[in-house]
Motif scaffolding. Structure first.
Motif, short mmCIF file in Angstrom:
data_model
loop_
_atom_site.label_atom_id
_atom_site.label_comp_id
_atom_site.label_asym_id
_atom_site.label_seq_id
_atom_site.Cartn_x
_atom_site.Cartn_y
_atom_site.Cartn_z
N LEU A 58 0.82 -1.21 0.00
CA LEU A 58 0.00 0.00 0.00
C LEU A 58 0.86 1.25 0.00
O LEU A 58 0.56 2.22 -0.71
N ILE A 59 1.92 1.26 0.80
CA ILE A 59 2.80 2.44 0.86
C ILE A 59 3.44 2.69 -0.50
O ILE A 59 3.52 3.84 -0.96
N VAL A 60 3.89 1.63 -1.17
CA VAL A 60 4.51 1.78 -2.49
C VAL A 60 3.50 2.33 -3.50
O VAL A 60 3.80 3.23 -4.28
N VAL A 61 2.28 1.78 -3.48
CA VAL A 61 1.24 2.23 -4.42
C VAL A 61 0.90 3.71 -4.19
O VAL A 61 0.79 4.48 -5.13
N ILE A 62 0.76 4.09 -2.91
CA ILE A 62 0.44 5.48 -2.60
C ILE A 62 1.57 6.40 -3.04
O ILE A 62 1.35 7.49 -3.57
N GLY A 63 2.82 5.96 -2.83
CA GLY A 63 3.96 6.78 -3.25
C GLY A 63 4.00 6.98 -4.75
O GLY A 63 4.24 8.10 -5.24
N ILE A 64 3.74 5.91 -5.51
CA ILE A 64 3.73 6.03 -6.97
C ILE A 64 2.60 6.95 -7.43
O ILE A 64 2.79 7.80 -8.31
N ALA A 65 1.43 6.82 -6.81
CA ALA A 65 0.29 7.67 -7.17
C ALA A 65 0.60 9.14 -6.88
O ALA A 65 0.24 10.03 -7.65
N ALA A 66 1.29 9.41 -5.75
CA ALA A 66 1.63 10.78 -5.41
C ALA A 66 2.57 11.39 -6.44
O ALA A 66 2.45 12.57 -6.80
N LEU A 67 3.51 10.58 -6.95
CA LEU A 67 4.43 11.09 -7.97
C LEU A 67 3.72 11.34 -9.30
O LEU A 67 3.97 12.33 -9.97
N VAL A 68 2.83 10.40 -9.66
CA VAL A 68 2.13 10.53 -10.94
C VAL A 68 1.19 11.73 -10.95
O VAL A 68 1.11 12.47 -11.93
N PHE A 69 0.48 11.91 -9.83
CA PHE A 69 -0.52 12.97 -9.78
C PHE A 69 -0.02 14.22 -9.06
O PHE A 69 -0.80 15.05 -8.63
N LYS A 70 1.29 14.34 -8.91
CA LYS A 70 1.88 15.50 -8.23
C LYS A 70 1.50 16.78 -8.96
O LYS A 70 1.55 16.88 -10.18
N ALA A 71 1.12 17.79 -8.17
CA ALA A 71 0.74 19.07 -8.77
C ALA A 71 1.91 19.68 -9.50
O ALA A 71 3.05 19.63 -9.03
N LYS A 72 1.66 20.25 -10.66
CA LYS A 72 2.71 20.90 -11.41
C LYS A 72 2.14 22.11 -12.13
O LYS A 72 0.93 22.24 -12.32
N SER A 73 3.03 22.99 -12.52
CA SER A 73 2.61 24.21 -13.20
C SER A 73 2.12 23.88 -14.61
O SER A 73 2.71 23.02 -15.29
N PRO A 74 1.06 24.55 -15.08
CA PRO A 74 0.60 24.33 -16.45
C PRO A 74 1.51 24.99 -17.48
O PRO A 74 1.38 24.76 -18.67
N ALA A 75 2.45 25.81 -17.00
CA ALA A 75 3.37 26.51 -17.90
C ALA A 75 4.74 25.85 -17.88
O ALA A 75 5.13 25.22 -16.90
N THR A 76 5.46 25.99 -18.96
CA THR A 76 6.84 25.53 -19.05
C THR A 76 7.69 26.73 -19.46
O THR A 76 7.18 27.72 -19.98
N GLY A 77 8.98 26.61 -19.23
CA GLY A 77 9.84 27.74 -19.59
C GLY A 77 11.30 27.37 -19.55
O GLY A 77 11.67 26.25 -19.19
N SER A 78 12.14 28.31 -19.93
CA SER A 78 13.58 28.07 -19.96
C SER A 78 14.33 29.37 -19.77
O SER A 78 13.82 30.47 -20.07
N ILE A 79 15.55 29.26 -19.24
CA ILE A 79 16.47 30.38 -19.18
C ILE A 79 17.33 30.31 -20.43
O ILE A 79 18.09 29.36 -20.62
N ASP A 80 17.18 31.28 -21.30
CA ASP A 80 17.82 31.22 -22.61
C ASP A 80 19.20 31.90 -22.64
O ASP A 80 20.04 31.52 -23.46
#
Length: 202
Positions: A58-80
């Motif tokens: 259960l701990i492994v499954v929860i950890g994998i789910a947390a990584l997959v569904f981790k909140a992230k920014s809808p934007a991407t960017g770069s330092i040019d």
């Protein structure tokens, strides 16, 4: 002188036969062993090893789910591009940083704040971009910051699928050598309604 009267003999006709004697009150049997009736934890619970395996899975499954569904920014960017100017006698550097931001989300990306973070062996430093007045003043004071110049990056709204490029000018209390040996340089952009900022690293 008193005389004790004789005791009359018992009338055998008034004695009850043995089978008509008052019945004995039955005694309750010994209380049954409740522990055996309801069982014990050792007998009813699953083996400890099995419980440990299930919890581990259960701990492994929860950890994998947390990584997959981790909140992230809808934007991407770069330092040019990064231009550096050593501020003489102040143990500081000025940076002109060009960045590109793209909104990969399905709604508008409403920028809220911009910051830059420098991590060196001596620690982590943070600064916010120079204001429009200071932006031009710094470029005039340090001509090499004008290399690959772009317009100042403004706090703005980027439409879905849109892209923006711009430049920020920041300063940090380290010398040019420390900056050259830095661990990381980051530009962070936070947006309204977003819990995770866009982080660009170089």
């Amino acid at each position: 002188m008193s005389i004790t009267p004789p005791t009359p003999p018992l009338d055998s006709s008034q004695e009850k036969p043995a089978d008509q004697q008052a019945p004995l009150i039955p005694q309750p049997d010994a209380m049954a062993h409740i522990g055996e009736e309801y069982g014990t934890g050792k007998e009813n619970l699953p083996p400890t090893k099995l419980v440990g395996i299930i919890l581990g899975v259960l701990i492994v499954v929860i950890g994998i789910a947390a990584l997959v569904f981790k909140a992230k920014s809808p934007a991407t960017g770069s330092i040019d591009d990064v231009q550096v100017a050593d501020v003489a006698d102040q143990n500081a550097v000025m940076l002109a940083i060009n960045v590109t931001i793209k909104n990969d989300g399905k709604t508008e990306y409403k920028m809220r704040a911009i910051s830059a973070e420098l991590e060196t062996a001596s620690g982590t430093h943070e600064d916010h971009p120079a204001s429009p007045i200071d932006f031009d003043r710094y470029l005039d004071a340090f001509p090499n910051l004008k290399t690959n110049a772009l317009q100042r990056l403004e706090i703005q709204t980027i439409e879905a699928g849109g892209q923006r490029t711009g430049r920020i000018v920041v300063s940090f209390p380290v010398n040019a050598a420390d900056f050259a040996n830095r661990k990381s340089l980051k530009v962070k952009v936070s947006a309204f309604g977003e819990s995770v900022p866009l982080t660009m690293t170089k």
